[in-house]
Design an enzyme around this catalytic site. Structure first.
Site, PDB file in Angstrom:
ATOM      1  NE  ARG A  46      -2.903   1.051   3.387  1.00  0.00           N
ATOM      2  CZ  ARG A  46      -2.027   0.384   4.892  1.00  0.00           C
ATOM      3  NH1 ARG A  46      -1.559   2.095   4.520  1.00  0.00           N
ATOM      4  NH2 ARG A  46      -2.003  -0.011   5.404  1.00  0.00           N
ATOM      5  CE1 TYR A  98     -16.103  10.435 -16.626  1.00  0.00           C
ATOM      6  CE2 TYR A  98     -14.999  10.289 -14.247  1.00  0.00           C
ATOM      7  CZ  TYR A  98     -16.198   9.739 -15.636  1.00  0.00           C
ATOM      8  OH  TYR A  98     -16.336   7.934 -15.530  1.00  0.00           O
ATOM      9  CG  ASP A 170      -8.446  14.964 -16.206  1.00  0.00           C
ATOM     10  OD1 ASP A 170      -7.564  14.812 -17.027  1.00  0.00           O
ATOM     11  OD2 ASP A 170     -10.067  14.738 -14.835  1.00  0.00           O
ATOM     12  CE  LYS A 195     -12.008   7.175 -19.167  1.00  0.00           C
ATOM     13  NZ  LYS A 195     -11.841   7.198 -17.906  1.00  0.00           N
TER      14      LYS A 195
END
Length: 377
Positions: A46, A98, A170, A195
């Site tokens: 983690r 988005y 972004d 993406k």
């Protein structure tokens, strides 16, 4: 080193002594300590994992930042980002984002006491009038999803630097292959790695790239505390996907220009949103701040019946959410990516029953046009 070479070779740190060309997948939750008070640099996955670290270093090189933190999804990355802010803090955000980002800000961030001014940052250049004593950052998405608004990153950076604010960009739609916001003045760059960076519609990922060590350390603390780290195997899939980022982006962009030009000539198509068209209002800004126009196209057809007909009749093109993969996808934002945006707000941006979004893949442009042609007929 040229960006195409970075995509393939990236971080040259040796993680394997067998001569393996492919980066090893360190599928381990924990790591043994050599002695009390000593560490190999890896303690618990983690916190950090060698495969994920290798990927993060590649993204850092591509974006020319100070460091990167990888997350399980793009929304996990943005959720972690918002932990930089506290109750009463104020952000200025682009009005076309988005749908998942819009949902997070509207349902979660506002509940947590963060305030927003929603602005068309592609048109309203005087952002100083929205700045308050409590303003901490400006968050922009350029080109925006799905109406392809282009915001001048350098111009916004001048404002944020003057007022000691964070500039968050972004960069999902263009990827670091075509645009590097940090070089234009951004402090943090956001990516949905699902993406273009992945490119194969087979995994989920998100990234935050920091421009300074101070910001990077804050993001790392948030990441290890909130826990949405990218898994070793998904990290490996991203490393593999990025190797072909340059050739994919070039082919997708080439196809998109051909298809956008074709769409402009179709009688059933009322409007085409593609930043590579000279008539696009953000065309000149795009030429100045990017190395290309990408492969995202939105367009408006004559009526709802035509939109639904096209979605149901395409064969080669797939009616699906997401974008950036080798397969061409068509999306109906009002029912999919932006379904949670209030109707009045959504329609004010032109996202209505006639509005479609196309993520152009690497297939033959001729075959894609034939598919669109038969679906529109």
């Amino acid at each position: 080193m040229d960006i195409t070479t970075v995509c393939i070779h990236g971080n040259r740190k040796n993680l394997d002594y067998t001569g393996a060309i492919s980066v090893p997948i360190y599928q381990s939750a924990t790591f043994a300590h050599p002695a009390v008070g000593e560490s190999t640099g890896y303690d618990y996955s983690r916190l950090q994992n060698p495969t994920r670290e290798h990927l993060e270093n590649i993204i850092t090189d591509l974006e020319q930042g100070k460091g990167t933190v990888a997350f399980s999804t793009g929304m996990a990355a943005i959720s972690a980002l918002m932990e930089l802010f506290s109750i009463g803090d104020h952000l200025i955000i682009s009005d076309d984002l988005y749908g998942g980002t819009h949902r997070l800000f509207s349902l979660i961030s506002k509940k947590n006491g963060i305030e927003f001014d929603v602005v068309n940052t592609s048109k309203d250049t005087d952002l100083t009038k929205y700045i308050r004593k409590t303003t901490k950052a400006i968050f922009i998405e350029t080109p925006s999803n799905p109406t392809m608004q282009v915001t001048d990153i350098k111009a916004v950076a001048e404002i944020t630097k003057k007022h000691n604010l964070l500039l968050i960009v972004d960069n999902t739609f263009l990827s670091p292959y075509l645009q590097n916001p940090i070089l234009l003045g951004a402090d943090i760059v956001v990516h949905s790695g699902t993406k273009f960076l992945s490119g194969h519609n087979d995994t989920l990922a998100g990234f935050l790239v920091a421009s300074t060590e101070d910001i990077l350390e804050k993001l790392r603390v948030i990441s290890k505390t909130t826990g949405a780290s990218l898994s070793p195997f998904d990290s490996w899939l991203l490393i593999r996907g990025i190797k072909t980022l340059s050739i994919r982006m070039e082919k997708q962009q080439e196809n998109a220009k051909i298809i956008a030009d074709w769409l402009c000539r179709q009688p059933k198509v009322k409007k085409v949103y593609y930043i590579g068209l000279p008539e696009h209002p953000g065309y000149e800004i795009s030429k100045n701040q990017s190395r290309g126009f990408g492969s995202m196209i939105s367009f408006e057809v004559e009526n709802e019946e035509t939109a639904k007909q096209l979605l149901e009749k395409v064969n080669l093109i797939l009616y699906a959410e997401s974008l950036g993969g080798v397969e061409t996808l068509i999306t109906y934002p009002m029912l999919q990516t932006h379904s949670d945006v209030p109707k009045e707000e959504r329609e004010s941006k032109g996202i209505n029953e006639c509005f479609l979004r196309l993520s152009v893949g690497i297939e033959s442009a001729d075959d894609l046009i034939k598919d669109l042609e038969q679906a529109l007929s």
